[in-house]
Design a protein around this motif. Sequence first.
Motif, PDB file in Angstrom:
ATOM      1  N   ALA A 202     -68.744  -2.305  28.230  1.00 37.11           N
ATOM      2  CA  ALA A 202     -68.018  -1.033  28.237  1.00 37.11           C
ATOM      3  C   ALA A 202     -68.614  -0.121  29.291  1.00 37.11           C
ATOM      4  O   ALA A 202     -69.832   0.072  29.343  1.00 37.11           O
ATOM      5  N   THR A 203     -67.766   0.435  30.149  1.00 36.96           N
ATOM      6  CA  THR A 203     -68.195   1.415  31.144  1.00 36.96           C
ATOM      7  C   THR A 203     -68.242   2.789  30.481  1.00 36.96           C
ATOM      8  O   THR A 203     -67.267   3.217  29.857  1.00 36.96           O
ATOM      9  N   LEU A 204     -69.370   3.481  30.644  1.00 35.40           N
ATOM     10  CA  LEU A 204     -69.599   4.732  29.922  1.00 35.40           C
ATOM     11  C   LEU A 204     -69.242   5.950  30.766  1.00 35.40           C
ATOM     12  O   LEU A 204     -69.342   5.913  32.003  1.00 35.40           O
ATOM     13  N   PRO A 205     -68.872   7.048  30.109  1.00 34.67           N
ATOM     14  CA  PRO A 205     -68.588   8.296  30.833  1.00 34.67           C
ATOM     15  C   PRO A 205     -69.883   8.979  31.238  1.00 34.67           C
ATOM     16  O   PRO A 205     -70.977   8.633  30.771  1.00 34.67           O
ATOM     17  N   HIS A 206     -69.771   9.989  32.099  1.00 33.73           N
ATOM     18  CA  HIS A 206     -70.931  10.766  32.516  1.00 33.73           C
ATOM     19  C   HIS A 206     -71.373  11.648  31.350  1.00 33.73           C
ATOM     20  O   HIS A 206     -70.548  12.130  30.580  1.00 33.73           O
ATOM     21  N   PRO A 207     -72.705  11.906  31.172  1.00 35.96           N
ATOM     22  CA  PRO A 207     -73.166  12.744  30.065  1.00 35.96           C
ATOM     23  C   PRO A 207     -72.532  14.117  30.008  1.00 35.96           C
ATOM     24  O   PRO A 207     -72.402  14.697  28.931  1.00 35.96           O
TER      25      PRO A 207
ATOM     26  N   GLU B  78     -66.756  16.159  25.922  1.00 36.90           N
ATOM     27  CA  GLU B  78     -65.554  16.111  25.116  1.00 36.90           C
ATOM     28  C   GLU B  78     -65.060  14.688  24.908  1.00 36.90           C
ATOM     29  O   GLU B  78     -64.082  14.461  24.216  1.00 36.90           O
ATOM     30  N   ASN B  79     -65.754  13.699  25.535  1.00 40.93           N
ATOM     31  CA  ASN B  79     -65.325  12.323  25.347  1.00 40.93           C
ATOM     32  C   ASN B  79     -65.449  11.943  23.884  1.00 40.93           C
ATOM     33  O   ASN B  79     -66.451  12.240  23.243  1.00 40.93           O
TER      34      ASN B  79
ATOM     35  N   VAL C 186     -72.746  -0.423  28.563  1.00 41.32           N
ATOM     36  CA  VAL C 186     -73.394  -1.182  27.491  1.00 41.32           C
ATOM     37  C   VAL C 186     -72.610  -2.470  27.311  1.00 41.32           C
ATOM     38  O   VAL C 186     -71.414  -2.543  27.636  1.00 41.32           O
ATOM     39  N   TYR C 187     -73.293  -3.493  26.807  1.00 35.89           N
ATOM     40  CA  TYR C 187     -72.592  -4.745  26.545  1.00 35.89           C
ATOM     41  C   TYR C 187     -72.947  -5.259  25.154  1.00 35.89           C
ATOM     42  O   TYR C 187     -74.019  -4.955  24.612  1.00 35.89           O
ATOM     43  N   ALA C 188     -72.024  -6.002  24.568  1.00 35.92           N
ATOM     44  CA  ALA C 188     -72.230  -6.633  23.269  1.00 35.92           C
ATOM     45  C   ALA C 188     -72.019  -8.127  23.425  1.00 35.92           C
ATOM     46  O   ALA C 188     -71.052  -8.563  24.068  1.00 35.92           O
ATOM     47  N   VAL C 189     -72.932  -8.907  22.850  1.00 30.89           N
ATOM     48  CA  VAL C 189     -72.827 -10.364  22.863  1.00 30.89           C
ATOM     49  C   VAL C 189     -72.422 -10.800  21.464  1.00 30.89           C
ATOM     50  O   VAL C 189     -73.107 -10.482  20.484  1.00 30.89           O
ATOM     51  N   THR C 190     -71.326 -11.519  21.358  1.00 31.59           N
ATOM     52  CA  THR C 190     -70.834 -11.946  20.057  1.00 31.59           C
ATOM     53  C   THR C 190     -70.080 -13.249  20.214  1.00 31.59           C
ATOM     54  O   THR C 190     -69.980 -13.820  21.312  1.00 31.59           O
ATOM     55  N   GLN C 191     -69.553 -13.751  19.113  1.00 38.38           N
ATOM     56  CA  GLN C 191     -68.735 -14.955  19.144  1.00 38.38           C
ATOM     57  C   GLN C 191     -67.279 -14.568  19.381  1.00 38.38           C
ATOM     58  O   GLN C 191     -66.828 -13.500  18.952  1.00 38.38           O
ATOM     59  N   ALA C 192     -66.560 -15.424  20.065  1.00 36.83           N
ATOM     60  CA  ALA C 192     -65.159 -15.125  20.370  1.00 36.83           C
ATOM     61  C   ALA C 192     -64.336 -14.944  19.105  1.00 36.83           C
ATOM     62  O   ALA C 192     -63.295 -14.277  19.129  1.00 36.83           O
ATOM     63  N   THR C 193     -64.816 -15.507  17.987  1.00 37.49           N
ATOM     64  CA  THR C 193     -64.080 -15.399  16.726  1.00 37.49           C
ATOM     65  C   THR C 193     -64.461 -14.160  15.919  1.00 37.49           C
ATOM     66  O   THR C 193     -63.882 -13.929  14.847  1.00 37.49           O
TER      67      THR C 193
ATOM     68  N   MET D 179     -65.326  -2.498  19.539  1.00 40.36           N
ATOM     69  CA  MET D 179     -65.485  -2.165  20.953  1.00 40.36           C
ATOM     70  C   MET D 179     -64.199  -1.559  21.514  1.00 40.36           C
ATOM     71  O   MET D 179     -64.238  -0.603  22.296  1.00 40.36           O
ATOM     72  N   ARG D 180     -63.055  -2.081  21.104  1.00 39.45           N
ATOM     73  CA  ARG D 180     -61.789  -1.547  21.601  1.00 39.45           C
ATOM     74  C   ARG D 180     -61.561  -0.121  21.123  1.00 39.45           C
ATOM     75  O   ARG D 180     -60.991   0.713  21.846  1.00 39.45           O
ATOM     76  N   GLU D 181     -62.006   0.184  19.919  1.00 42.79           N
ATOM     77  CA  GLU D 181     -61.796   1.517  19.365  1.00 42.79           C
ATOM     78  C   GLU D 181     -62.627   2.594  20.069  1.00 42.79           C
ATOM     79  O   GLU D 181     -62.414   3.788  19.837  1.00 42.79           O
ATOM     80  N   LEU D 182     -63.535   2.189  20.953  1.00 43.35           N
ATOM     81  CA  LEU D 182     -64.297   3.169  21.724  1.00 43.35           C
ATOM     82  C   LEU D 182     -63.427   3.887  22.755  1.00 43.35           C
ATOM     83  O   LEU D 182     -63.825   4.934  23.278  1.00 43.35           O
ATOM     84  N   SER D 183     -62.281   3.296  23.084  1.00 42.15           N
ATOM     85  CA  SER D 183     -61.373   3.869  24.094  1.00 42.15           C
ATOM     86  C   SER D 183     -62.077   4.015  25.444  1.00 42.15           C
ATOM     87  O   SER D 183     -61.929   5.021  26.136  1.00 42.15           O
ATOM     88  N   LEU D 184     -62.847   2.999  25.811  1.00 40.68           N
ATOM     89  CA  LEU D 184     -63.544   2.963  27.089  1.00 40.68           C
ATOM     90  C   LEU D 184     -63.072   1.739  27.877  1.00 40.68           C
ATOM     91  O   LEU D 184     -62.597   0.766  27.290  1.00 40.68           O
ATOM     92  N   PRO D 185     -63.223   1.764  29.214  1.00 37.10           N
ATOM     93  CA  PRO D 185     -62.886   0.572  30.000  1.00 37.10           C
ATOM     94  C   PRO D 185     -63.768  -0.603  29.587  1.00 37.10           C
ATOM     95  O   PRO D 185     -64.991  -0.476  29.511  1.00 37.10           O
ATOM     96  N   LEU D 186     -63.151  -1.754  29.305  1.00 42.02           N
ATOM     97  CA  LEU D 186     -63.875  -2.927  28.830  1.00 42.02           C
ATOM     98  C   LEU D 186     -63.687  -4.100  29.779  1.00 42.02           C
ATOM     99  O   LEU D 186     -62.628  -4.272  30.378  1.00 42.02           O
ATOM    100  N   ASP D 187     -64.745  -4.901  29.886  1.00 40.93           N
ATOM    101  CA  ASP D 187     -64.695  -6.130  30.662  1.00 40.93           C
ATOM    102  C   ASP D 187     -65.092  -7.274  29.732  1.00 40.93           C
ATOM    103  O   ASP D 187     -66.063  -7.158  28.978  1.00 40.93           O
TER     104      ASP D 187
END
Length: 423
Positions: free
Chosen positions: A404-409, A413-414, A369-376, A384-392
């Motif tokens: 954010a890269t998502l885990p497999h369904p 326990e994720n 999933v991706y989120a579009v926002t302002q840098a500020t 997004m960081r609190e998801l504890s997922l790999p972020l780009d």
Amino acid sequence: MSHSTRVHPGSRRYHWHRVCVEVAALFRAVAGHHSWWARRHSHAPPVLAPRSGPEAESAATTLWRLRTTVRDTPGSLGAVCTALAGGRVDIITLQTHPLADGTVDEFLLRAPADLPATVLARFVTEAGGTDTWMERADAHDLVDTPARILSLATRTALDAAELPLALRQLFGRCTIRSTPAPAADGASDGADSRAEDVLAGTEMRLRDPSGGTITVRRDHLPFTPTEFARARALLELDARLGARTPAAKDVVTLPEGNEITVRRAGPEDREAALAMHARCSAGTLARRYHGPVGDADRYLAHLLSPRFGQSLAVETASGRLVALGHLLWDGDENEVALLVEDEWQRRGIGGALLRRLVGLAVEAGRDSVYAVTQATNTAMVAAMRELSLPLDYQVEDGTLVITATLPHPSLSENPVLQTDDGV
């Protein structure tokens, strides 16, 4: 008066006791023999020394999905099956798709791992198959097609937002796009009223019961009339059931002690969402909609439509709508977006919404999933960081896109999927 349980030799009771003991001993002997026999002669192969060399390599197998077209004549399918059997290929499932001048046969195969894909395709071609296509399969493909279609129909019946997902899962790797109905002023807004219920090779255009059209595109493989009929059947089910939104709700306690309710949102929430817009500051609306504040209201019909994604609403104990979260289907990608009324910001509502939206994406089998926002917009970045997922992160002209890269369904326990903690 008490009775002793002791038995005396020579009595009838003694003889009966002795018989019972002997029968029990016989059962134990038979059971022991059966256990020994089972170990020696079970249905599983006997334990042998590990094989090595070419014989060990040939024991491994690979799953393949293969589709080919054969002539509609007696023995055509049998020739293909015989050729596969000659290559030690096991046919797990078979579907037939009748055409005007032939039949498309779709196989799920288990082949020796050392059998190259090119050789497997050549077996089929030499047996009379044409337009042969194949790709690697996995354990999810082992579910038979009728059971899968029934499952997808059930999900669609329970939730209108499941229809695009059901089509995607039914046809494999494909792109689903919904086009809105023509605007009331006559402007088409991108919709083509003529492009309805049309099968054209690798593309299907279907009339959406809620208005507009749904386009299904699969560039790597043409659709068959059978697949077209399945898609139309799902849309007919959706049309008969009408508008529907799951009624499940979560009651969440904020750190300050207030309780909020998180539930699915739909078109019926438009008026409440407009009222929330009116209470939001211009800055809050601009951060959410990335454009003129005056355009915010007209986006709501699209955002709350189940054809374009899944939405969540947050209500206070008095029933006032104070936040919206959206998971939007963007072709093969998936956008998450949040709007929290100014008075209710910095209370953990955004994080609670985001975790639930990402959980919906995981359940739908999405990869990211991706989120579009302002840098500020530090609040969105932190959520997004609190998801504890790999972020780009990608930044361009002050716009920040976080993916954010998502885990497999199956990884239930994720922590992303554990939403009962609230915030």
